[in-house]
Write a protein that holds these residues in place. Structure first.
Motif, short mmCIF file in Angstrom:
data_model
loop_
_atom_site.label_atom_id
_atom_site.label_comp_id
_atom_site.label_asym_id
_atom_site.label_seq_id
_atom_site.Cartn_x
_atom_site.Cartn_y
_atom_site.Cartn_z
N ASP A 291 0.85 -1.19 0.00
CA ASP A 291 0.00 0.00 0.00
C ASP A 291 0.88 1.24 0.00
OD1 ASP A 291 -2.43 -1.41 0.06
OD2 ASP A 291 -2.25 -1.70 2.24
N ALA A 292 0.68 2.09 -0.97
CA ALA A 292 1.49 3.31 -1.10
C ALA A 292 0.58 4.45 -1.54
CB ALA A 292 2.61 3.08 -2.10
N ARG A 293 1.21 5.58 -1.80
CA ARG A 293 0.45 6.75 -2.25
C ARG A 293 1.13 7.37 -3.47
NH1 ARG A 293 -3.75 8.45 0.52
NH2 ARG A 293 -4.08 7.59 2.61
N LEU A 294 0.29 7.81 -4.41
CA LEU A 294 0.79 8.54 -5.56
C LEU A 294 1.24 9.93 -5.11
CD1 LEU A 294 -1.91 7.60 -8.22
CD2 LEU A 294 0.35 6.60 -7.92
N LEU A 295 1.94 10.60 -5.97
CA LEU A 295 2.48 11.91 -5.64
C LEU A 295 1.38 12.91 -5.29
CD1 LEU A 295 5.23 13.27 -5.40
CD2 LEU A 295 5.04 13.96 -7.78
N ASP A 296 0.17 12.71 -5.87
CA ASP A 296 -0.94 13.61 -5.56
C ASP A 296 -1.69 13.21 -4.29
OD1 ASP A 296 -2.33 11.35 -6.31
OD2 ASP A 296 -3.25 12.24 -8.10
N GLY A 297 -1.20 12.13 -3.63
CA GLY A 297 -1.80 11.71 -2.36
C GLY A 297 -2.81 10.59 -2.48
N ALA A 298 -3.18 10.20 -3.69
CA ALA A 298 -4.16 9.13 -3.89
C ALA A 298 -3.56 7.78 -3.49
CB ALA A 298 -4.62 9.10 -5.33
N PRO A 299 -4.34 6.93 -2.81
CA PRO A 299 -3.82 5.61 -2.42
C PRO A 299 -3.70 4.69 -3.64
CG PRO A 299 -6.13 5.82 -1.80
CD PRO A 299 -5.71 7.15 -2.33
N VAL A 300 -2.69 3.82 -3.62
CA VAL A 300 -2.46 2.89 -4.72
C VAL A 300 -1.83 1.63 -4.16
CG1 VAL A 300 -0.15 3.79 -5.26
CG2 VAL A 300 -1.48 2.66 -7.05
N THR A 301 -2.10 0.51 -4.80
CA THR A 301 -1.51 -0.77 -4.40
C THR A 301 -0.53 -1.22 -5.48
OG1 THR A 301 -3.50 -1.39 -3.19
CG2 THR A 301 -1.98 -3.16 -3.77
N ILE A 302 0.68 -1.52 -5.08
CA ILE A 302 1.72 -2.00 -5.99
C ILE A 302 1.97 -3.47 -5.70
CG2 ILE A 302 4.12 -1.74 -6.74
CD1 ILE A 302 2.41 0.65 -7.46
#
Length: 200
Positions: free
Chosen positions: A59-70
């Motif tokens: 679980d991480a975050r994109l540069l704009d703050g949106a959550p993303v799963t890698i």
């Protein structure tokens, strides 16, 4: 006069045939060298999950703050390329256009991952036109994949299995990630080792 013309034609045909034979010999030698020389593949470093391992979801975050799963499953995407870059890395800036071109040509879903000052990363995104690509900025993904040096790339399949990985600084290195997967070899080191074993 006619005799001179005939002789010159004969000599020119002899020269042309000789050049043809020389060209075939050179082509054969190039083929031999191609077989003997190992591919300029991405160099794998120690640490992190190995090629063939299934990745866990990070679980991480994109540069704009949106959550993303890698990592993990992504059944709608056959191949995913994670490019680890930094705004402070000159090699990273040179590989970015190659990575974009490679991803487009190979139909690979490209994501960028960094751990740097957000303002510097935004400037790099604007400079290289990366607005259309997901850009994760944080330490979690790099730590999960054991990334210690940049620029680094990881190729994943739809199941989240690592197909190949390594340090990349050229288009050939990026292409070697796909070639290694297609050939069924884990790393360029394994390929060189197999050539040495065959020669012994």
């Amino acid at each position: 006069m006619m005799t001179s013309l005939i002789l010159s034609q004969i000599l020119s045909w002899i020269v042309i045939l000789g050049l043809g034979v020389a060209l075939l010999a050179v082509a054969r030698q190039v083929g031999v060298l191609h077989i003997r020389v190992a591919p300029a593949g991405a160099l794998t470093t120690s640490g992190g999950p190995a090629v063939g391992d299934a990745t866990v979801k990070v679980d991480a975050r994109l540069l704009d703050g949106a959550p993303v799963t890698i990592g993990g499953h992504a059944h709608d995407v056959p191949l995913r390329l994670l490019m680890f870059v930094s705004a402070q890395c000159p090699l990273c800036k040179s590989i970015i256009p190659m990575a974009k071109s490679f991803a487009r040509d190979e139909r690979v879903a490209l994501s960028f991952v960094g751990d740097d000052d957000a303002a510097a990363q935004r400037a790099m995104i604007a400079q290289h036109g990366l607005e259309a690509y997901p850009f994760v900025n944080g330490p979690e993904v790099g730590q999960a994949f054991g990334v210690a040096k940049l620029p680094y790339a990881v190729l994943l399949d739809a199941e989240g299995t690592i197909l190949s990985k390594g340090l990349v600084n050229s288009r050939e290195h990026l292409e070697s990630l796909v070639v290694a997967h297609e050939m069924g070899i884990k790393t360029v080191q394994d390929y060189i080792g197999s050539l040495k074993a065959q020669a012994a």
